[in-house]
Design an enzyme around this catalytic site. Structure first.
Site, PDB file in Angstrom:
ATOM      1  N   LEU A 187      62.775  49.615  -1.550  1.00 55.60           N
ATOM      2  CA  LEU A 187      61.341  49.900  -1.512  1.00 55.60           C
ATOM      3  C   LEU A 187      60.569  48.762  -0.850  1.00 55.60           C
ATOM      4  O   LEU A 187      61.072  47.638  -0.737  1.00 55.60           O
ATOM      5  CB  LEU A 187      60.842  50.144  -2.939  1.00 55.60           C
ATOM      6  CG  LEU A 187      61.554  51.301  -3.655  1.00 55.60           C
ATOM      7  CD1 LEU A 187      61.365  51.221  -5.160  1.00 55.60           C
ATOM      8  CD2 LEU A 187      61.052  52.640  -3.113  1.00 55.60           C
ATOM      9  N   PRO A 188      59.327  49.034  -0.407  1.00 60.05           N
ATOM     10  CA  PRO A 188      58.601  48.048   0.399  1.00 60.05           C
ATOM     11  C   PRO A 188      58.119  46.804  -0.329  1.00 60.05           C
ATOM     12  O   PRO A 188      58.005  45.739   0.288  1.00 60.05           O
ATOM     13  CB  PRO A 188      57.396  48.850   0.930  1.00 60.05           C
ATOM     14  CG  PRO A 188      57.764  50.278   0.787  1.00 60.05           C
ATOM     15  CD  PRO A 188      58.653  50.345  -0.417  1.00 60.05           C
ATOM     16  N   THR A 243      63.124  43.725  -1.216  1.00 60.05           N
ATOM     17  CA  THR A 243      62.787  42.302  -1.192  1.00 60.05           C
ATOM     18  C   THR A 243      61.553  42.094  -2.056  1.00 60.05           C
ATOM     19  O   THR A 243      60.438  42.488  -1.686  1.00 60.05           O
ATOM     20  CB  THR A 243      62.517  41.825   0.248  1.00 60.05           C
ATOM     21  OG1 THR A 243      63.699  42.005   1.032  1.00 60.05           O
ATOM     22  CG2 THR A 243      62.151  40.341   0.256  1.00 60.05           C
ATOM     23  N   LYS A 297      67.032  35.826  -1.125  1.00 61.79           N
ATOM     24  CA  LYS A 297      66.484  36.623  -0.030  1.00 61.79           C
ATOM     25  C   LYS A 297      65.190  36.042   0.508  1.00 61.79           C
ATOM     26  O   LYS A 297      64.986  35.959   1.724  1.00 61.79           O
ATOM     27  CB  LYS A 297      66.274  38.064  -0.510  1.00 61.79           C
ATOM     28  CG  LYS A 297      65.515  38.952   0.447  1.00 61.79           C
ATOM     29  CD  LYS A 297      66.241  39.158   1.761  1.00 61.79           C
ATOM     30  CE  LYS A 297      65.491  40.180   2.623  1.00 61.79           C
ATOM     31  NZ  LYS A 297      66.131  40.372   3.927  1.00 61.79           N
ATOM     32  N   LYS A 349      54.527  39.754   4.130  1.00 62.53           N
ATOM     33  CA  LYS A 349      54.712  40.025   2.697  1.00 62.53           C
ATOM     34  C   LYS A 349      55.798  39.132   2.111  1.00 62.53           C
ATOM     35  O   LYS A 349      55.631  38.545   1.034  1.00 62.53           O
ATOM     36  CB  LYS A 349      55.059  41.498   2.497  1.00 62.53           C
ATOM     37  CG  LYS A 349      55.218  41.934   1.046  1.00 62.53           C
ATOM     38  CD  LYS A 349      56.654  41.910   0.535  1.00 62.53           C
ATOM     39  CE  LYS A 349      57.518  42.938   1.204  1.00 62.53           C
ATOM     40  NZ  LYS A 349      58.895  42.975   0.620  1.00 62.53           N
TER      41      LYS A 349
END
Length: 349
Positions: A103-104, A136, A221, A296
């Site tokens: 997912l974003p 992430t 990450k 982001k």
């Protein structure tokens, strides 16, 4: 029914179930014995640029996959191929042994797990024994969801699992690696869950790195992406300077790639249009990892650094640059567009 007996094959535009697909698994380096029966039904949530390829690779590896996404067009591409689609995350969980989310953002992950009709909406009695989040997100989000899952029980025992478990398993490699099934997974969570999940993860990637406890995969990450952003900006800056000094970017690329400046941004994902084929810079910076997502991820890294009282001056500068790119209309362009739109670099001719 164990994984040795059921698989999928394409017939016209449909994917149909059939018997004896062990040969398909062996072609990708799998055998039916490597895929435990308590992992045969996989729910996949998030069918964007990355998730859609990851889900396809699971299908190709013989897993029984059902999918969900808020984008109906993304789901239609799967339903047109005969892949079961579900109306909500909760519905996905009710038919799955394992659920994977891609997912974003942290907000999307929290909504899918804990929101209305979310994965954990069954009153603390869960069907899936394993949840894998490859989004992430910040480590805090991963640890919160892992803790929420650890407080739940299983409707029925599956394999050796007596309680549901979670892995945070973000990926590196971008869309090309997602499509090719060569992603790198950075995995946090209980080590026994990581070991059990290896066959599943290797259906989507080629490199697995265990990072430790819950949230450590997410921490790895955001550190990786911060370094990637900084290196892309450094390479772009050097290429643009070279052009202003009269040196072709292709010449500098040859030098970088056989010397100390060599890095992924120069030898695999070159930002200069006309130097390398098959990368976003060769197609007007479309179809890659967007500047918005890079901003982001850098924001997550800076927030995490602030949380532990650590200063990251280069990461902070990179965040400012990507925020500016987004403000100037490059939010949907691949993050390598900094070469053209921040450094005013020129195409190779």
């Amino acid at each position: 029914m164990g994984l040795g007996g059921v698989g999928w094959r394409r017939v016209g535009s449909k994917v149909q179930q059939r018997w004896g697909w062990e040969n398909c698994l062996r072609l990708r380096g799998f055998s039916s014995a490597a895929l435990p029966s308590h992992m045969e039904s996989v729910g996949f949530i998030g069918l964007g640029n990355m998730g859609s390829h990851m889900a396809r690779n699971l299908i190709n590896a013989g897993y029984r996959v059902s999918v969900h996404d808020v984008n109906k067009n993304a789901m239609k591409k799967f339903s047109d191929d005969g892949i079961p689609t579900k109306r909500s995350p909760l519905e996905v969980s009710e038919s799955s042994d394992v659920v994977i989310t891609m997912l974003p953002s942290s907000a999307h992950v929290l909504e899918v797990y804990s929101g209305g009709n979310g994965l954990l909406g069954n009153g603390g009695r869960l069907g899936p024994w394993l949840y894998i989040d490859s989004s992430t997100v910040d480590p805090h989000t991963s640890r919160k969801i892992s803790m929420d899952i650890s407080r739940c029980g299983l409707k029925e025992k599956k394999g050796y699992a007596e309680k549901p478990m979670m892995l945070d398993a973000p990926v590196s490699g971008g869309v090309p690696a997602a499509e090719a099934g060569t992603l790198t997974f950075m995995v946090g969570g209980l080590e026994e869950a990581y070991v059990a999940a290896k066959p599943l993860l290797l259906a989507m990637g080629k490199k697995l790195i265990y990072c430790g406890g819950a949230g450590n995969g997410s921490a790895a990450k955001i550190c990786n992406n911060m370094a990637m952003a900084i290196s892309m900006l450094g390479v772009s800056e050097a290429f643009a300077l070279g052009q202003n000094l009269g040196i072709k970017a292709s010449t500098l690329t040859d030098i970088f790639n056989c010397s100390s400046a060599r890095c992924w941004s120069s030898d695999t994902y070159n930002p200069v249009p006309g130097v390398m084929e098959g990368v976003p810079s060769s197609r007007n910076y479309d179809g890659g990892f967007t500047s918005k997502l890079m901003a982001k991820d850098l924001d997550l890294a800076m927030a995490s650094a602030s949380g532990v009282g650590y200063k990251c001056p280069m990461g902070s500068e990179a965040l400012d640059i990507y925020r500016k790119l987004c403000e100037e209309g490059c939010d949907a362009k691949d993050f390598s567009c900094a070469f053209r739109h921040y450094y005013t670099g020129k195409d190779e001719k």
